[in-house]
Write a protein that holds these residues in place. Structure first.
Motif, PDB file in Angstrom:
ATOM      1  N   THR A   1       1.340  -4.040   9.952  1.00  0.00           N
ATOM      2  CA  THR A   1       2.385  -3.019  10.016  1.00  0.00           C
ATOM      3  C   THR A   1       3.719  -3.654   9.654  1.00  0.00           C
ATOM      4  OG1 THR A   1       1.221  -1.912  11.839  1.00  0.00           O
ATOM      5  CG2 THR A   1       3.521  -1.269  11.470  1.00  0.00           C
ATOM      6  N   LEU A   2       4.529  -2.920   8.917  1.00  0.00           N
ATOM      7  CA  LEU A   2       5.874  -3.396   8.620  1.00  0.00           C
ATOM      8  C   LEU A   2       6.864  -2.250   8.819  1.00  0.00           C
ATOM      9  CD1 LEU A   2       6.776  -2.120   5.658  1.00  0.00           C
ATOM     10  CD2 LEU A   2       5.350  -3.936   4.767  1.00  0.00           C
ATOM     11  N   GLN A   3       8.127  -2.628   8.893  1.00  0.00           N
ATOM     12  CA  GLN A   3       9.177  -1.623   9.068  1.00  0.00           C
ATOM     13  C   GLN A   3      10.096  -1.573   7.867  1.00  0.00           C
ATOM     14  OE1 GLN A   3      11.731  -2.130  12.558  1.00  0.00           O
ATOM     15  NE2 GLN A   3      13.408  -1.005  11.554  1.00  0.00           N
ATOM     16  N   ILE A   4      10.261  -0.375   7.299  1.00  0.00           N
ATOM     17  CA  ILE A   4      11.358  -0.107   6.382  1.00  0.00           C
ATOM     18  C   ILE A   4      12.248   0.933   7.078  1.00  0.00           C
ATOM     19  CG2 ILE A   4      10.115  -0.737   4.279  1.00  0.00           C
ATOM     20  CD1 ILE A   4       9.657   2.249   3.771  1.00  0.00           C
ATOM     21  N   ASP A   5      13.314   1.352   6.410  1.00  0.00           N
ATOM     22  CA  ASP A   5      14.286   2.202   7.085  1.00  0.00           C
ATOM     23  C   ASP A   5      14.748   3.333   6.165  1.00  0.00           C
ATOM     24  OD1 ASP A   5      14.770   0.313   9.503  1.00  0.00           O
ATOM     25  OD2 ASP A   5      15.062  -0.967   7.751  1.00  0.00           O
ATOM     26  N   LEU A   6      14.921   4.518   6.766  1.00  0.00           N
ATOM     27  CA  LEU A   6      15.442   5.670   6.040  1.00  0.00           C
ATOM     28  C   LEU A   6      15.963   6.676   7.057  1.00  0.00           C
ATOM     29  CD1 LEU A   6      15.881   7.139   3.306  1.00  0.00           C
ATOM     30  CD2 LEU A   6      13.631   8.201   3.647  1.00  0.00           C
ATOM     31  N   HIS A   7      17.128   7.226   6.790  1.00  0.00           N
ATOM     32  CA  HIS A   7      17.745   8.176   7.708  1.00  0.00           C
ATOM     33  C   HIS A   7      16.827   9.387   7.910  1.00  0.00           C
ATOM     34  CE1 HIS A   7      20.714  10.893   9.458  1.00  0.00           C
ATOM     35  NE2 HIS A   7      21.466   9.828   9.672  1.00  0.00           N
ATOM     36  N   PRO A   8      16.732   9.880   9.141  1.00  0.00           N
ATOM     37  CA  PRO A   8      15.829  11.022   9.394  1.00  0.00           C
ATOM     38  C   PRO A   8      16.229  12.321   8.704  1.00  0.00           C
ATOM     39  CG  PRO A   8      17.134  10.475  11.357  1.00  0.00           C
ATOM     40  CD  PRO A   8      17.331   9.361  10.376  1.00  0.00           C
ATOM     41  N   ASN A   9      17.411  12.379   8.106  1.00  0.00           N
ATOM     42  CA  ASN A   9      17.766  13.548   7.284  1.00  0.00           C
ATOM     43  C   ASN A   9      16.808  13.730   6.117  1.00  0.00           C
ATOM     44  OD1 ASN A   9      19.991  13.892   8.872  1.00  0.00           O
ATOM     45  ND2 ASN A   9      21.490  13.877   7.226  1.00  0.00           N
ATOM     46  N   PHE A  10      16.138  12.642   5.719  1.00  0.00           N
ATOM     47  CA  PHE A  10      15.283  12.682   4.535  1.00  0.00           C
ATOM     48  C   PHE A  10      13.817  12.834   4.909  1.00  0.00           C
ATOM     49  CE2 PHE A  10      19.039  10.365   3.060  1.00  0.00           C
ATOM     50  CZ  PHE A  10      19.326  11.055   1.891  1.00  0.00           C
ATOM     51  N   GLU A  11      13.139  13.655   4.137  1.00  0.00           N
ATOM     52  CA  GLU A  11      11.687  13.772   4.239  1.00  0.00           C
ATOM     53  C   GLU A  11      11.038  12.758   3.309  1.00  0.00           C
ATOM     54  OE1 GLU A  11       8.112  17.019   3.259  1.00  0.00           O
ATOM     55  OE2 GLU A  11      10.201  17.401   2.646  1.00  0.00           O
ATOM     56  N   ILE A  12      10.049  12.049   3.808  1.00  0.00           N
ATOM     57  CA  ILE A  12       9.233  11.181   2.962  1.00  0.00           C
ATOM     58  C   ILE A  12       8.024  11.997   2.513  1.00  0.00           C
ATOM     59  CG2 ILE A  12       7.827   9.089   2.857  1.00  0.00           C
ATOM     60  CD1 ILE A  12       9.685   7.851   4.943  1.00  0.00           C
ATOM     61  N   THR A  13       7.984  12.280   1.222  1.00  0.00           N
ATOM     62  CA  THR A  13       6.906  13.135   0.711  1.00  0.00           C
ATOM     63  C   THR A  13       5.651  12.347   0.355  1.00  0.00           C
ATOM     64  OG1 THR A  13       7.885  13.009  -1.498  1.00  0.00           O
ATOM     65  CG2 THR A  13       8.502  14.884  -0.118  1.00  0.00           C
ATOM     66  N   SER A  14       5.813  11.060   0.052  1.00  0.00           N
ATOM     67  CA  SER A  14       4.639  10.202  -0.139  1.00  0.00           C
ATOM     68  C   SER A  14       5.060   8.744  -0.009  1.00  0.00           C
ATOM     69  CB  SER A  14       3.986  10.432  -1.509  1.00  0.00           C
ATOM     70  OG  SER A  14       4.792   9.918  -2.543  1.00  0.00           O
ATOM     71  N   LEU A  15       4.101   7.938   0.460  1.00  0.00           N
ATOM     72  CA  LEU A  15       4.340   6.495   0.605  1.00  0.00           C
ATOM     73  C   LEU A  15       3.026   5.805   0.278  1.00  0.00           C
ATOM     74  CD1 LEU A  15       6.278   4.890   3.602  1.00  0.00           C
ATOM     75  CD2 LEU A  15       4.696   3.639   2.136  1.00  0.00           C
ATOM     76  N   GLU A  16       3.018   4.962  -0.749  1.00  0.00           N
ATOM     77  CA  GLU A  16       1.760   4.365  -1.187  1.00  0.00           C
ATOM     78  C   GLU A  16       1.924   2.915  -1.587  1.00  0.00           C
ATOM     79  OE1 GLU A  16       0.967   5.399  -5.728  1.00  0.00           O
ATOM     80  OE2 GLU A  16       1.334   7.240  -4.559  1.00  0.00           O
ATOM     81  N   ASP A  17       0.803   2.212  -1.574  1.00  0.00           N
ATOM     82  CA  ASP A  17       0.717   0.849  -2.088  1.00  0.00           C
ATOM     83  C   ASP A  17       0.383   0.946  -3.569  1.00  0.00           C
ATOM     84  OD1 ASP A  17      -0.896  -1.600  -2.958  1.00  0.00           O
ATOM     85  OD2 ASP A  17      -0.100  -2.265  -1.027  1.00  0.00           O
ATOM     86  N   VAL A  18       1.257   0.431  -4.418  1.00  0.00           N
ATOM     87  CA  VAL A  18       1.105   0.605  -5.861  1.00  0.00           C
ATOM     88  C   VAL A  18      -0.133  -0.116  -6.385  1.00  0.00           C
ATOM     89  CG1 VAL A  18       2.145   0.082  -8.109  1.00  0.00           C
ATOM     90  CG2 VAL A  18       3.551   1.027  -6.264  1.00  0.00           C
ATOM     91  N   HIS A  19      -0.378  -1.345  -5.910  1.00  0.00           N
ATOM     92  CA  HIS A  19      -1.506  -2.129  -6.438  1.00  0.00           C
ATOM     93  C   HIS A  19      -2.851  -1.478  -6.140  1.00  0.00           C
ATOM     94  CE1 HIS A  19       1.174  -5.988  -6.405  1.00  0.00           C
ATOM     95  NE2 HIS A  19       1.355  -5.263  -7.478  1.00  0.00           N
ATOM     96  N   SER A  20      -2.994  -0.925  -4.947  1.00  0.00           N
ATOM     97  CA  SER A  20      -4.270  -0.305  -4.580  1.00  0.00           C
ATOM     98  C   SER A  20      -4.282   1.188  -4.873  1.00  0.00           C
ATOM     99  CB  SER A  20      -4.553  -0.518  -3.090  1.00  0.00           C
ATOM    100  OG  SER A  20      -3.576   0.158  -2.299  1.00  0.00           O
ATOM    101  N   ASN A  21      -3.122   1.722  -5.238  1.00  0.00           N
ATOM    102  CA  ASN A  21      -2.967   3.157  -5.474  1.00  0.00           C
ATOM    103  C   ASN A  21      -3.424   3.958  -4.258  1.00  0.00           C
ATOM    104  OD1 ASN A  21      -2.137   5.323  -7.052  1.00  0.00           O
ATOM    105  ND2 ASN A  21      -4.188   5.676  -7.879  1.00  0.00           N
ATOM    106  N   LYS A  22      -3.115   3.410  -3.073  1.00  0.00           N
ATOM    107  CA  LYS A  22      -3.592   3.994  -1.829  1.00  0.00           C
ATOM    108  C   LYS A  22      -2.427   4.561  -1.031  1.00  0.00           C
ATOM    109  CE  LYS A  22      -5.813   2.591   2.515  1.00  0.00           C
ATOM    110  NZ  LYS A  22      -6.347   1.437   3.281  1.00  0.00           N
ATOM    111  N   ALA A  23      -2.589   5.793  -0.550  1.00  0.00           N
ATOM    112  CA  ALA A  23      -1.575   6.377   0.313  1.00  0.00           C
ATOM    113  C   ALA A  23      -1.585   5.667   1.659  1.00  0.00           C
ATOM    114  CB  ALA A  23      -1.828   7.868   0.501  1.00  0.00           C
ATOM    115  N   LEU A  24      -0.395   5.429   2.195  1.00  0.00           N
ATOM    116  CA  LEU A  24      -0.271   4.678   3.433  1.00  0.00           C
ATOM    117  C   LEU A  24       0.206   5.592   4.560  1.00  0.00           C
ATOM    118  CD1 LEU A  24       1.548   1.506   2.013  1.00  0.00           C
ATOM    119  CD2 LEU A  24      -0.907   1.785   2.483  1.00  0.00           C
ATOM    120  N   SER A  25      -0.340   5.359   5.742  1.00  0.00           N
ATOM    121  CA  SER A  25       0.103   6.093   6.923  1.00  0.00           C
ATOM    122  C   SER A  25       1.387   5.466   7.455  1.00  0.00           C
ATOM    123  CB  SER A  25      -0.980   6.062   8.007  1.00  0.00           C
ATOM    124  OG  SER A  25      -2.169   6.659   7.554  1.00  0.00           O
TER     125      SER A  25
END
Length: 569
Positions: free
Chosen positions: A107-131
């Protein structure tokens, strides 16, 4: 970032200890006119109440601490692709985070203000969507990597960024219109962090080696970023501008400006022989004014190069962009919003002067934690006085320092609280002003300008393009002087109280003096005493010391002098 100060005339009264009224009044007038540069005069004395450290919120802790969820990876490159929508004041973007694992993690932490919706987050090398899970600005991403793995996160997001309450001090976006009714947009986030408007590892301790920014804006407007303009792509109703920074950059310096700009071009022949491109993006109606006004940049760059070292970003050029707020030191893309004013000290535009100094102090040399932000703001503020000294002479150096001195409050230690992203200029300006005066006091104690400026330039040369803390500067001072100045910095950086010199003169001419508000180790700071024109160097301690003034005259002039190599007494 800059800070404004009261005029020189607002100096406050000095508190003296057990003196006859006539000597008290005489010393008071002198103090008002020629106050001490070693911080022992009472306008810098300990305030009645010490500043209260706030109770930090969970969000501040999550943003400020370097937990294993953040230290487990190192970001080396960001690719920002962001659409700016002035009509509803929103952003829509995709950010690629290129990193390497510095430890095994799941697990790692990145940061983004809660005003923003994250519509997708994925690992580019595996082309896998991340929880992922979110708490305040923290985004906890479930992804496993072994130490040494290189990986890329792709984050798609959208939303309305926080609007700045008072840019650049209280950060966020500024949405304005120019006099023609066209959008005029900027952002500043030094104190609050870049996660106010894009997803990243939001901590000053992790600078990417390079950044690419593509800003898509409505057709007819220009989107300006840091570094060099790589490409312009005309779309049906929008235009995309791609910028590239080829050097390390602290993330709060990554920026965007949007407006109906015109480009005013110039160049500067650097002291190293290279040509530096000077590009000024200004509102069209100000083009002629800007061309004339920004000529002072040549003198400023030349002085700073001569004193500190060559301008750090020759490949990326030097830009100033007319901004809808006062100013900010965005690397190679300085925000300029001072209205082409000639009303600064000695007709120099202090926004250009201060923010340009940040290219060395804050941008090239960056603090690991904002607790040590005095190295950025104090050095930049002191740079202003050095510029006046180089251009106009010693007396202007003195005047510029005396002008800002009344802003010193001594409510908090200059070095703040680590791990909380607490840029406490909001409470007081000592990281600027007292920081500058600490450098000036050090210069006086050394009494050797060659040595002092060798310390400054060596500190810069040793740590350019990297991260520092206060101890790094202290180490350079100690190495260059061959002496341990820990006693000096411990008092001026880590305690809020100002050193205070108590003294009295008896009827027979015996001078008694001592320090208060300092530890016993503070017994090396030299001060000057004037006895009827004879200058005496004293080294007070916390124990009372006495000396007999030779040929004492009760009606004579006796006073502690302004601690300056460039005396105006």
């Amino acid at each position: 970032m800059h800070v404004t100060f009261p005029p020189f005339e607002s100096l406050t009264a000095v508190r003296l200890h057990n003196m006859k009224f006539i000597n008290y009044l005489f010393a008071l007038i002198l103090a008002l006119l020629f106050g001490s540069c070693s911080l022992f005069r009472s306008e810098m004395a300990t305030p009645k109440r010490e500043g209260k450290i706030p109770k930090f919120s969970e969000e501040q802790i999550l943003l400020g601490e370097l937990t294993p969820l953040r230290t487990c990876f190192d970001v080396n490159y960001y690719d920002l692709q962001i659409e700016v929508h002035p009509e509803d004041q929103t952003l829509k973007g995709t950010v690629f985070i290129h990193a390497i694992a510095t430890a095994n993690f799941d697990t790692l932490q990145i940061d983004l203000h809660p005003n923003f919706e994250i519509t997708s987050l994925e690992d580019v090398h595996s082309n896998k969507a991340l929880s992922f899970d979110r708490k305040h600005r923290a985004v906890f991403v479930q992804t496993s990597h072994k130490k040494g793995d290189e990986f890329i996160l792709k984050v798609k997001y959208n939303g309305a960024p926080e609007e700045a309450k008072k840019a650049p001090w209280k950060g966020g976006f500024v949405w304005k219109e120019d006099t023609e009714g066209k959008p005029w947009i900027g952002v500043a986030c030094e104190s609050d962090g870049a996660s106010l408007w894009w997803p990243l590892k939001d901590h000053t301790a992790d600078e990417p080696d390079s950044v690419r920014m593509t800003y898509t804006v409505p057709k007819g407007l220009i989107g300006v970023g840091n570094g060099v303009l790589e490409n312009t792509l005309e779309n049906k109703e929008t235009t995309s501008y791609t910028w590239f920074v080829s050097y390390p950059i602290n993330t709060y310096n990554i920026t965007v400006y949007v407006g109906d700009f015109t480009l005013v071009q110039d160049s500067y022949k650097g002291l190293g022989g290279d040509e530096l491109t000077l590009n000024y993006y200004v509102l069209k109606q100000h083009a002629k004014k800007a061309e004339k006004h920004f000529k002072q940049t040549h003198h400023i760059l030349k002085v700073y190069e001569r004193i500190f070292g060559l301008y750090p970003w020759y490949k990326d050029g030097f830009k100033m962009i007319e901004s809808p707020y006062a100013g900010m030191e965005h690397q190679s893309a300085i925000a300029y919003g001072n209205g082409y004013s000639k009303g600064g000290l000695f007709t120099t535009d202090y926004i250009i002067l201060h923010e340009t100094a940040h290219e060395w102090w804050g941008n090239s040399i960056t603090v690991k934690d904002l607790a040590d932000v005095w190295i950025q703001e104090g050095f930049a503020t002191y740079s202003e006085s050095v510029y006046y000294e180089q251009m106009l002479g010693e007396q202007y150096y003195d005047i510029s320092l005396r002008r800002i001195r009344p802003s010193i409050e001594n409510k908090y230690p200059v070095v703040g609280v680590e791990g909380r992203r607490w840029f406490h200029f909001r409470k007081h300006s000592d990281v600027y002003v007292k920081g500058a005066w600490i450098l000036h006091t050090l210069r006086e104690q050394l009494n050797d300008d060659t040595l002092f400026f060798d310390i400054i330039s060596s500190f810069y040369d040793q740590y350019k393009y990297s991260l520092v803390d206060s101890q790094d500067f202290i180490d350079v001072v100690n190495a260059k002087t061959g002496k341990d100045f820990t006693w000096f910095f411990k008092v001026y950086l880590t305690q809020h109280q100002s050193p205070h010199l108590e003294y009295e003169i008896s009827k027979t001419g015996e001078l008694t003096y001592r320090w208060t508000n300092v530890p016993a180790s503070f017994d090396k700071l030299k001060v000057k005493f004037n006895a009827q024109g004879e200058e005496i160097i004293l080294t007070p301690s916390t124990t009372e010391q006495r000396m007999q003034i030779k040929e004492y005259t009760p009606t004579g002039s006796y006073r502690f002098l302004k601690q300056s190599l460039y005396s105006v007494n």
